[in-house]
Motif scaffolding. Structure first.
Motif, PDB file in Angstrom:
ATOM      1  N   LYS A 254       7.054  -0.697  -7.860  1.00 25.02           N
ATOM      2  CA  LYS A 254       8.122   0.413  -7.426  1.00 25.02           C
ATOM      3  C   LYS A 254       7.839   1.553  -8.573  1.00 25.02           C
ATOM      4  O   LYS A 254       8.270   1.210  -9.687  1.00 25.02           O
ATOM      5  N   ASP A 255       7.085   2.677  -8.200  1.00 27.61           N
ATOM      6  CA  ASP A 255       6.926   3.610  -9.312  1.00 27.61           C
ATOM      7  C   ASP A 255       8.173   4.540  -9.489  1.00 27.61           C
ATOM      8  O   ASP A 255       8.751   4.722  -8.375  1.00 27.61           O
TER       9      ASP A 255
ATOM     10  N   CYS B  23       0.231 -10.139  -1.249  1.00 25.01           N
ATOM     11  CA  CYS B  23       0.386  -8.717  -1.973  1.00 25.01           C
ATOM     12  C   CYS B  23       1.247  -8.716  -3.117  1.00 25.01           C
ATOM     13  O   CYS B  23       2.511  -9.091  -2.857  1.00 25.01           O
TER      14      CYS B  23
ATOM     15  N   ALA C  75       3.195  -5.410  -5.125  1.00 26.73           N
ATOM     16  CA  ALA C  75       3.158  -3.911  -5.355  1.00 26.73           C
ATOM     17  C   ALA C  75       4.260  -3.442  -6.301  1.00 26.73           C
ATOM     18  O   ALA C  75       5.235  -4.386  -6.728  1.00 26.73           O
TER      19      ALA C  75
ATOM     20  N   SER D 272      -1.095  -4.359   2.065  1.00 28.76           N
ATOM     21  CA  SER D 272      -1.171  -3.325   0.775  1.00 28.76           C
ATOM     22  C   SER D 272      -0.882  -1.909   1.562  1.00 28.76           C
ATOM     23  O   SER D 272      -0.210  -1.043   1.030  1.00 28.76           O
ATOM     24  N   SER D 273      -1.360  -1.682   2.972  1.00 31.56           N
ATOM     25  CA  SER D 273      -1.456  -0.179   3.207  1.00 31.56           C
ATOM     26  C   SER D 273       0.169   0.125   3.977  1.00 31.56           C
ATOM     27  O   SER D 273       0.767   1.206   3.822  1.00 31.56           O
TER      28      SER D 273
ATOM     29  N   THR E 230       3.280   0.738  -4.912  1.00 31.41           N
ATOM     30  CA  THR E 230       1.917   0.845  -5.208  1.00 31.41           C
ATOM     31  C   THR E 230       1.352  -0.335  -5.584  1.00 31.41           C
ATOM     32  O   THR E 230       1.755  -1.047  -6.416  1.00 31.41           O
ATOM     33  N   PRO E 231       0.500  -0.780  -4.245  1.00 36.73           N
ATOM     34  CA  PRO E 231      -0.182  -2.250  -4.547  1.00 36.73           C
ATOM     35  C   PRO E 231      -0.785  -2.388  -5.813  1.00 36.73           C
ATOM     36  O   PRO E 231      -1.729  -1.503  -6.158  1.00 36.73           O
TER      37      PRO E 231
ATOM     38  N   ARG F 170       2.137   0.539   0.610  1.00 41.37           N
ATOM     39  CA  ARG F 170       1.854   2.096   0.095  1.00 41.37           C
ATOM     40  C   ARG F 170       2.530   3.162   0.931  1.00 41.37           C
ATOM     41  O   ARG F 170       2.841   4.103   0.438  1.00 41.37           O
TER      42      ARG F 170
END
Length: 263
Positions: free
Chosen positions: A262-263, A258, A260, A177-178, A186-187, A181
């Motif tokens: 893509k914003d 995980c 996540a 996650s880290s 964004t996880p 990020r």
């Protein structure tokens, strides 16, 4: 550049995997999606995902793995399944091509620089709002009984073969996650599951056979690079044999997961 981390024994083991390896990602997928499986190996996971999404494409840098995957695709007869030989740090696709990108047991092998380039490429080919799924190892989560020295040595020999420069790489799974990020994702979900190599006597015997095949296949490289001695390899083989004779032996291999965006 390090040697490509592929080997005939590794490919043979990968062929036994399928949809279970991507089960955590399935709830996030829909039939109208186009998905890219990066580091697809022999293609079994890609083929399983092709039954869920509109189009699934697998890429791998290793030509032997892609050849195996293409044979699988031909046999499966799936019109929405394709495979391409390609480097994950230079994907041969246009920007914003895919709705989802998947990495299974790929990222934790990589150097920091390669990891960053690979995730940058994944982000580039993802559409805005697209999803990234990662599933990778974390040796700190493995469960082994009995904890025989020879089996522990065997697990260490496999890590030596991968030549991890960063000690933190062995606990990559819990840090996904880290890591994502920090590289622009964004996880939205995290979890873990286990690969069970000891469900019954047959699966224990298969685990021992796989371990022996892998160790014997990698031994010449380990010896040539002075990363192991013959005594160590023999001790590792003996450890797996002893583990396999114990009717209560267990080996649960941890895989952290995980998802996540893509914003």
């Amino acid at each position: 550049m390090p040697d490509v981390r592929h080997d005939s024994s590794i490919t043979e083991f990968q062929q036994k995997r399928g949809g279970d390896s991507a089960a955590f990602f399935v709830p996030f997928l829909t039939p109208d999606m186009t998905l890219l499986d990066v580091g697809c190996g022999p293609g079994t996971i890609t083929a399983a995902l092709a039954g869920i999404v509109g189009m699934a494409i697998g890429v791998d840098i290793e030509s032997n793995a892609i050849a195996t995957a293409l044979r699988l695709a031909t046999g499966a007869g799936l019109a929405n399944l394709a495979f391409v030989e390609a480097d994950m740090t230079a994907l041969p696709f246009e920007d914003e091509t895919f709705d989802a990108v998947f990495f299974h047991a790929v990222l934790y092998h990589q150097s920091e620089a390669t990891l960053t380039r690979a995730l940058a490429e994944a982000r580039r080919v993802l559409k805005p709002g697209g999803l990234l799924g990662t599933r990778d190892a974390d040796v700190g989560g493995n469960i082994l009984h009995p904890e025989l020295d020879g089996v522990r040595l065997a697990l260490d020999l496999w890590q030596r073969w991968y030549e991890h420069d960063d000690p933190k790489a062995l606990r990559f799974g819990r840090r996904q996650s880290s890591i994502l990020r920090a590289r622009g994702f964004t996880p939205v979900w995290a979890g873990a599951s286990y690969v069970n190599h000891s469900a019954d006597a047959a699966s224990r015997a298969e685990a021992v056979a796989d371990a022996r095949r892998s160790l014997l296949g990698l031994a010449p490289q380990l010896l040539r690079k002075a990363r192991a001695t013959d005594d160590e390899i023999q001790a590792a083989l003996a450890g797996w044999d002893a583990w396999g004779r114990d009717p209560d032996a267990v080996y649960f291999r941890c895989r952290c997961e995980c998802v996540a965006r893509k914003d």
